[in-house]
Design a protein around this motif. Structure first.
Motif, mmCIF file in Angstrom:
data_model
loop_
_atom_site.group_PDB
_atom_site.id
_atom_site.type_symbol
_atom_site.label_atom_id
_atom_site.label_comp_id
_atom_site.label_asym_id
_atom_site.label_seq_id
_atom_site.Cartn_x
_atom_site.Cartn_y
_atom_site.Cartn_z
ATOM 1 N N ASP A 1 41.314 39.241 42.510
ATOM 2 C CA ASP A 1 40.616 38.466 41.853
ATOM 3 C C ASP A 1 40.808 36.757 42.391
ATOM 4 O OD1 ASP A 1 40.520 40.113 39.687
ATOM 5 O OD2 ASP A 1 42.710 39.720 38.978
ATOM 6 N N GLY B 1 37.225 41.899 35.460
ATOM 7 C CA GLY B 1 36.876 40.572 35.801
ATOM 8 C C GLY B 1 35.894 39.925 34.779
ATOM 9 N N TYR C 1 41.881 34.978 35.139
ATOM 10 C CA TYR C 1 41.296 35.302 36.374
ATOM 11 C C TYR C 1 40.181 36.205 36.580
ATOM 12 C CZ TYR C 1 45.998 33.729 37.912
ATOM 13 O OH TYR C 1 47.282 33.059 38.114
ATOM 14 N N ASP C 2 39.506 36.135 35.297
ATOM 15 C CA ASP C 2 38.185 36.764 34.925
ATOM 16 C C ASP C 2 37.022 35.959 35.568
ATOM 17 O OD1 ASP C 2 39.397 39.173 34.097
ATOM 18 O OD2 ASP C 2 39.279 38.180 31.959
#
Length: 228
Positions: free
Chosen positions: A50, A74, A80-81
């Motif tokens: 990520d 993600g 953290y996408d």
């Protein structure tokens, strides 16, 4: 030509030791198998942490030699996408983002430089539902099939099924003696039901309950079609 990028700090290649908070990576194996059943060998199968810069580099690399790029994980709204953000930075034309369905709500389709990008959810069952209900059809259309979608028919429910969410449902199921039976585990993080399923029951978003014996729309998973 198709490429696959599997994202996530938590994923580990099967066979390695799992630390707390980690899971074995299964999405690339599931997608590779689904593509191979369509006589397609993926060009690239990459895993990505990520990290925005790494993700951008991998996307740009895969788009150079592929007609379709499949990305898993993600694409939701977590810290953290980064997939949606990176695709926007790359000036991707977003065709749609998020679908009112379960499993597979965080799902994106886009286009860049004539290439198609599908950003699928991270959960394995969601990945396969989105692949067969959307990506499978697109690939067959690109190959010139008139009837691109999975075969469908009406069957009677083998038991009562109730849903709480105000979303369409794709229920993993098995056909038995002319009826269709929802399988026990419908958790989007589990692959077990998909391993047993030969069909997906489509339940409209406005419908809360399907009774035993009620007729429903059933989509036949293509890898079982010839044997039923």
């Amino acid at each position: 030509d198709v490429s696959i990028i599997v994202t996530g700090d938590e994923i580990v290649i099967p066979g390695n030791f799992l630390k707390p908070g980690q899971v074995y990576e299964s999405n690339s194996y599931a997608l590779k198998a689904a593509l191979e059943q369509m006589k397609i060998i993926p060009n690239n199968i990459l895993t990505c942490k990520d990290v925005k810069k790494e993700l951008r580099n991998q996307i740009e690399k895969c788009l150079l030699g592929s007609d379709i790029l499949l990305i898993t994980g993600g694409i939701s709204v977590g810290k953290y996408d980064f997939v949606y953000e990176v695709l926007q930075e790359l000036n991707t034309e977003i065709i749609f983002y998020k679908v009112s369905q379960k499993p597979g709500k965080p799902f994106l389709a886009g286009k860049k430089d004539g290439k198609l990008i599908f950003a699928l959810p991270g959960n394995p069952a969601s990945v396969l539902v989105c692949f067969y209900e959307y990506v499978y059809n697109v690939i067959r259309m690109m190959r010139g099939f008139e009837n691109a979608a999975m075969a469908s028919l009406k069957l009677k429910m083998g038991k009562r099924f109730e849903k709480k969410e105000d979303r369409a449902f794709f229920v993993q199921a098995k056909r038995i003696n002319g009826i269709v039976m929802p399988l026990e585990s419908q958790d989007s993080s589990m692959l077990r039901s998909f391993a047993e399923a030969d069909a997906l029951i489509y339940i409209h978003r406005e419908k809360k309950m399907v009774n035993e014996g009620e007729e429903v729309e059933v989509h036949l998973l293509p890898f079982y079609k010839a044997s039923h």
